[in-house]
Design a protein around this motif. Structure first.
Motif, PDB file in Angstrom:
ATOM      1  N   GLU A 134      39.586  -7.890 117.866  1.00 11.75           N
ATOM      2  CA  GLU A 134      39.080  -9.336 117.417  1.00 11.75           C
ATOM      3  C   GLU A 134      40.278  -9.531 116.650  1.00 11.75           C
ATOM      4  N   ASN A 167      36.025 -15.217 117.374  1.00 18.05           N
ATOM      5  CA  ASN A 167      34.595 -15.584 116.399  1.00 18.05           C
ATOM      6  C   ASN A 167      34.756 -17.739 116.229  1.00 18.05           C
ATOM      7  N   GLU A 214      32.420 -14.476 119.963  1.00 15.75           N
ATOM      8  CA  GLU A 214      31.744 -14.278 119.115  1.00 15.75           C
ATOM      9  C   GLU A 214      30.546 -15.611 118.874  1.00 15.75           C
ATOM     10  N   ASP A 260      27.506 -12.028 117.356  1.00 17.36           N
ATOM     11  CA  ASP A 260      27.897 -11.028 116.698  1.00 17.36           C
ATOM     12  C   ASP A 260      26.643 -10.946 115.131  1.00 17.36           C
ATOM     13  N   LYS A 318      26.394  -7.370 119.194  1.00 21.57           N
ATOM     14  CA  LYS A 318      27.451  -6.115 118.045  1.00 21.57           C
ATOM     15  C   LYS A 318      26.492  -6.446 116.873  1.00 21.57           C
TER      16      LYS A 318
HETATM   17 MG    MG Z   1      33.256 -10.997 114.146  1.00 24.61          MG
END
Ligand code: MG
Ligand code: C2E
Ligand code: MG
Length: 632
Positions: free
Chosen positions: A418, A477, A509, A539, A560
């Motif tokens: 990530e 993200n 995400e 997320d 997630k």
């Molecule tokens: Mg994240």
């Protein structure tokens, strides 16, 4: 001048000449018989008086005769009669009330509309005075104003409240006019009026609507602002304080989205009612819009008083709201600002309460209150400074991208990374994204930052690929602020194109709350992005009040689990239950599950037992610069 008046004057002049002749003649005649001068004077007076009376009579008689003789009188009478008939018809059929008095103020005539409006019959008012209808609403000065306008301008018009026979008082719009005769002397007064109670009523209704929220029947923002302004000027005079509490429902949007707007509206109504009950007569309650309510506490001397009320509201909000077959739970966050400590004007008071609300929502999670204080002002200043510095950081490349490994929980192999942004501040050292991302979101810089991170992440992934370091994905993200924007799709497509990376290697995400804020927009955006061939993950799942129905529709490949639930593993029963449900849910929707925030081997083991496929956390490895990532 009318024909009849001209004729009358002509005749009068004729008779004046005749009378003078007659006087001269009579003096001659009398003079010959009366020698005494006194007698002569008395005799002259008497004869003059007599003449005046006789001549006046003669003038009118002969005028009529003369006109008749000329054939004009009959014609005039006919015209007059017709005119009178027409006037009478208008007078009687008009919707306006008409009342006629003599110059002495005694009523001599009223029409049918008068009777309909006032409820009085002819015989009940003829011979009476209009003061009979006084409502008692106006003082002597008001009536004095009417008399003086009538005497100066012969006319008055305005709104006047009168009383009907039933005793009801009502407003009427009235015009009074003085009627003068040929000699210019007031002979009558005519009042024409209409009943405007219906107009008044709708005016009142309009004013009410303009100042109230139709759903909860509470004052709206306009009226509330007005009240705050009044309260402040009163408080200034009395050297007292007041408090403004701004209340916002937590996650109300998810109720609207999940259950529909009708249920949302019903809930708002119930919330309004409950707030009214809690508050009683202690303050002014308003709905400012959406799920935002406000309370004005006048005469609030201490912060404690407002804080106690805020806590009471928060506690009582926790009770479920029940209607039809629903039992809904909703919490509220409250921001408090005080006069004179925090603000000097109504506008400032509201703005500061809003800042305090922001603090309540961000700092304390939800269902809490926050005060606007100097410290908060300092906080705001700090934010402004940081925003300036962040801009410089972007330009001078002080930002970096760190990578945190993601492992397959069964094979323990690193399968992806990530990308997490970092800010190396020259003085403050490493600044956490938790601090600067919200600032970047508020100032709009987030678009540039996310695009930059995306470029770096994809570039790095391509280099790893070239080195034979095979990873299944790099996750990036995406801020909720960008999510609704079309340009996001274009940016992602441009980066993929520029780096030449296989879209299947990219995972975006998006937080659960970003999706649920505007589910329709999100759905469209997700489909578009998915069309590029990349993967999508939700997320921080478990914190955003998803509607399961919507979740099923989303073209998403991964959930997630928020690290907040993982933190309680392996002991906290609630967290275990939640994690189990999320995993089951993901499987049922054919999605992968990925747990973040794993710090202990026991957590990883428990997650694996529950069939969670992927894990990320300090136990596997912290976020690090690309060159420090371990590849064993
Ligand atoms: Mg994240
Ligand atoms: P996130 O996407 O949920 O990222 C996970 C966060 O948890 C990261 O914090 C990571 O350092 C931290 N973390 C990872 N493993 C553990 C662990 O075992 N224990 C604990 N306590 N924490 C762990 P970080 O890097 O501070 O990022 C915070 C949040 O900032 C991220 O949450 C993400 O929402 C946001 N963020 C980070 N980078 C970006 C970015 O490039 N763009 C945007 N829009 N947001 C970003
Ligand atoms: Mg997360």
């Amino acid at each position: 001048m009318s024909v009849s008046v001209r004729d009358a004057l002509r005749m009068a002049a004729l008779y004046l000449v005749l009378s003078l002749l007659w006087l001269l003649l009579s003096e001659q005649v009398l003079g010959t018989f009366v020698d005494d001068p006194q007698t002569l004077v008395r005799g002259r007076h008497a004869s003059a008086c007599l003449w005046v009376v006789v001549s006046a009579g003669l003038i009118f008689v002969s005028r009529a005769r003369l006109l008749n003789f000329m054939g004009i009188g009959a014609q005039l009478r006919r015209e007059d009669r017709e005119r009178l008939r027409m006037a009478a018809a208008v007078f009687d059929s008009t919707l306006e009330g008409v009342l006629v008095t003599g110059r002495d103020g005694v009523i001599v005539h009223v029409n049918r509309a008068f009777m309909r409006i006032t409820g009085y019959q002819h015989d009940e008012v003829l011979g009476q005075r209009p003061s009979k209808f006084k409502s008692g609403r106006h003082g002597a000065e008001f009536y004095q104003g009417i008399y003086s306008a009538l005497s100066k301008k012969d006319e008055w018009s305005g709104e006047i409240w009168n009383r009907r026979k039933s005793g009801e008082i009502y407003p009427q719009w009235q015009t009074i006019r003085a009627i003068r005769d040929d000699a210019g002397i007031v002979s009558h007064y005519v009042a024409v009026f209409s009943d405007i109670s219906a107009i008044k009523h709708s005016e009142r209704e309009l004013a009410y609507l303009a100042h109230h929220d139709p759903l909860t029947d509470l004052p709206n923002r306009l009226l509330f602002n007005d009240r705050v302004e009044q309260a402040i000027s009163l408080a200034k005079g009395n050297k007292r304080g007041c408090a403004l509490l701004l209340l916002d429902l937590d996650h109300f949007q998810s109720i609207n989205d999940g259950l529909g707007h009708t249920i949302g509206d019903q809930l708002l109504k119930l919330v309004g009612g409950r707030l009214r009950d809690i508050l009683g007569s202690a303050g002014t309650l308003a709905r400012l819009g959406g799920d935002e309510f406000a309370v004005l506490l006048e005469n609030c001397q201490q912060v404690g008083q407002a804080a106690v009320l805020a806590q009471r509201v928060i506690d009582q909000m926790k009770e479920p709201f029940a209607f039809d077959e629903h039992r809904l739970f909703i919490s509220a966050s409250i921001g408090i600002s005080l006069f004179p400590a925090d603000a000097q004007s109504a506008e400032q008071l509201l703005r500061n309460a809003d800042s305090a609300l922001f603090k309540a929502k961000n700092n304390g999670g939800r269902a809490c209150y926050a005060l606007y204080t100097e410290e908060l002002t300092a906080h705001a200043q700090h934010r402004v400074e940081t925003a300036g510095e962040l801009r410089r950081a972007l330009e001078q490349e002080e930002l970096q991208v760190f990578f945190q490994p993601v492992h397959d929980l069964s094979t323990r192999r690193m399968v992806g990374v990530e990308a997490l942004v970092r800010w190396e501040h020259p003085q403050r050292g490493l600044v956490s994204p938790a601090e600067f991302i919200p600032i970047a979101e508020r100032t709009g810089m987030i678009a540039e930052i996310d695009a930059w991170v995306l470029r770096q992440a994809c570039g790095q992934m391509m280099r790893w690929q070239a080195q034979g370091r095979a990873l299944e994905f790099v996750a990036v993200n995406i801020s909720s602020r960008l999510f609704g924007h079309r340009e996001l799709y274009e940016q992602v497509a441009a980066v993929l194109h520029a780096t030449g990376m296989d879209p299947a290697l990219l995972e975006l995400e998006v937080t659960e709350s970003a999706i649920m804020e505007e589910p329709e927009v999100a759905l469209e955006q997700l489909h578009r992005l998915r069309g590029l061939g990349l993967r999508l993950a939700i997320d921080d799942f478990g914190t955003g009040y998803s509607s399961l129905l919507r979740l099923k529709l989303l073209p998403v490949q991964k959930l997630k689990i928020d690290q907040g639930f993982v933190a309680g593993l392996p002991t906290d029963e609630d967290d275990i239950a939640i994690v189990r449900v999320i995993i089951a849910l993901a499987h049922s929707m054919n999605m992968q599950v990925h747990a973040e925030g794993i710090e202990q081997a026991e957590q990883a083991n428990l997650l694996l037992e529950q069939h969670c496929q992927l894990g990320q956390g300090y136990w596997f490895g912290r976020p690090v610069p690309s060159e420090q990532l371990r590849w064993d």
